[in-house]
Write a protein that holds these residues in place. Structure first.
Motif, PDB file in Angstrom:
ATOM      1  N   VAL A   1     -11.037 -21.129 -39.341  1.00 54.48           N
ATOM      2  CA  VAL A   1     -11.010 -22.570 -39.087  1.00 54.48           C
ATOM      3  C   VAL A   1     -11.639 -22.890 -37.737  1.00 54.48           C
ATOM      4  N   LEU A   2     -11.521 -21.978 -36.768  1.00 51.98           N
ATOM      5  CA  LEU A   2     -12.162 -22.188 -35.468  1.00 51.98           C
ATOM      6  C   LEU A   2     -13.673 -22.219 -35.631  1.00 51.98           C
ATOM      7  N   GLN A   3     -14.226 -21.243 -36.318  1.00 48.73           N
ATOM      8  CA  GLN A   3     -15.675 -21.186 -36.497  1.00 48.73           C
ATOM      9  C   GLN A   3     -16.174 -22.329 -37.378  1.00 48.73           C
ATOM     10  N   GLU A   4     -15.372 -22.705 -38.359  1.00 50.04           N
ATOM     11  CA  GLU A   4     -15.750 -23.839 -39.211  1.00 50.04           C
ATOM     12  C   GLU A   4     -15.815 -25.121 -38.393  1.00 50.04           C
ATOM     13  N   THR A   5     -14.826 -25.319 -37.521  1.00 55.69           N
ATOM     14  CA  THR A   5     -14.819 -26.513 -36.688  1.00 55.69           C
ATOM     15  C   THR A   5     -15.985 -26.520 -35.712  1.00 55.69           C
ATOM     16  N   ALA A   6     -16.290 -25.357 -35.117  1.00 59.98           N
ATOM     17  CA  ALA A   6     -17.437 -25.257 -34.214  1.00 59.98           C
ATOM     18  C   ALA A   6     -18.731 -25.609 -34.939  1.00 59.98           C
TER      19      ALA A   6
ATOM     20  N   GLY B   1      -0.379 -14.191 -19.041  1.00 58.73           N
ATOM     21  CA  GLY B   1       0.360 -14.811 -20.138  1.00 58.73           C
ATOM     22  C   GLY B   1      -0.427 -15.775 -20.988  1.00 58.73           C
ATOM     23  N   ILE B   2      -1.683 -16.078 -20.620  1.00 57.14           N
ATOM     24  CA  ILE B   2      -2.500 -17.020 -21.382  1.00 57.14           C
ATOM     25  C   ILE B   2      -3.593 -16.257 -22.138  1.00 57.14           C
ATOM     26  N   ILE B   3      -3.657 -16.463 -23.456  1.00 61.50           N
ATOM     27  CA  ILE B   3      -4.654 -15.797 -24.296  1.00 61.50           C
ATOM     28  C   ILE B   3      -5.358 -16.835 -25.164  1.00 61.50           C
ATOM     29  N   CYS B   4      -6.544 -16.493 -25.633  1.00 55.35           N
ATOM     30  CA  CYS B   4      -7.254 -17.425 -26.515  1.00 55.35           C
ATOM     31  C   CYS B   4      -8.269 -16.693 -27.370  1.00 55.35           C
ATOM     32  N   ILE B   5      -8.700 -17.379 -28.422  1.00 56.87           N
ATOM     33  CA  ILE B   5      -9.852 -16.980 -29.217  1.00 56.87           C
ATOM     34  C   ILE B   5     -10.843 -18.129 -29.129  1.00 56.87           C
ATOM     35  N   ALA B   6     -12.119 -17.814 -28.922  1.00 55.36           N
ATOM     36  CA  ALA B   6     -13.129 -18.843 -28.696  1.00 55.36           C
ATOM     37  C   ALA B   6     -14.370 -18.577 -29.534  1.00 55.36           C
TER      38      ALA B   6
END
Length: 263
Positions: free
Chosen positions: A244-249, A205-210
């Motif tokens: 936004v994830l990659q920008e923040t990284a 039940g837990i998913i993510c993009i990293a």
């Protein structure tokens, strides 16, 4: 224990043995009696007792005479705070992960790689928190977490091979990558795409993009993820947050350029 770990522990001598005992005490997650340590120890009783007493004398363990239990000592707390300030991305990344959490409304994880395993160094909960394994300070597997795969994908060949050798490849869920070959194939894909996914591989039940956090020279210094549950979101839905994830990284990586990288 693997042959690699066994040989490393033997080469590290008394200091390595003492550190392994600290790890063992911490893994209990509660004050522990000497008999419990002995039952799980590879050391003879006299050797274990001598090491435990030395650690207690040095403030690395604390002993409760009433309960006859050992727990991590306050000296470790001081060292942990120093490590958090000097060797962790967390202080540098804090404003960026705060902003990201506010923007996407999901749980944010900041992680670093420690001998092939994931060390969660900071976390921001979603507006509606989800119960999950990861907490700041916890260590998780590299092979079945989004942040772990994102970091391993960008390691150099030798370091990546060593990290893969350190994985247990336990099948936590039906979607866990349970072999080195399966992991290698996905790491190659992640390196091409720039992002990794956790497809319920560690927890149902837990998913993510990293995304990896890379220095200007391409060195892996950490990873960032947006995590949610399948009850709230889908993998396609998470993909919307990729820019936004990659920008923040990238912002964290830029801010970390003046940081003294730990060796």
């Amino acid at each position: 224990m693997t042959a690699i770990q066994s040989s490393q522990r033997g080469a590290d001598g008394t200091v390595g043995k003492a550190l392994n005992i600290l790890d063992q005490v911490a893994q209990f997650g509660r004050p522990v009696r000497f008999g419990e340590l002995l039952a799980a120890s590879e050391h003879p009783k006299a050797t274990l007792y001598r090491l435990v007493q030395t650690l207690a004398n040095q403030g690395m363990l604390t002993y409760d005479e009433d309960r006859q239990t050992y727990a991590p000592g306050l000296r470790l707390v001081r060292l942990a705070h120093a490590a958090w300030r000097q060797s962790s991305l967390a202080p540098i990344a804090r404003p960026y992960i705060d902003a990201l959490a506010t923007q996407v409304g999901e749980t944010i994880h900041l992680a670093q790689l420690d001998r092939g395993q994931v060390l969660y160094v900071d976390k921001r909960s979603a507006s509606q928190p989800i119960e999950m394994f990861s907490q700041a300070g916890k260590v998780g597997p590299g092979f079945c977490t989004g942040v772990g795969k994102a970091m391993m994908a960008f390691l150099d060949e030798n370091t990546q091979a060593d990290a893969i050798r350190r994985q247990a490849f336990l099948a936590h869920t039906p979607t866990t990558l349970a072999s080195p070959d399966a992991l290698l194939a996905e790491l190659a894909e992640i390196k091409r795409d720039g992002v990794a996914f956790d497809r319920e591989e560690h927890e149902p039940g837990i998913i993510c993009i990293a995304a990896p956090i890379l220095s200007e020279g391409g060195r892996v210094i950490g990873a960032l993820s947006i995590t949610t549950s399948t009850q709230r979101q889908t993998l396609d839905g998470l993909l919307v947050h990729r820019p936004v994830l990659q920008e923040t990284a990238a912002e964290i990586a830029s801010a970390a350029e003046t940081w003294q990288f730990p060796c």
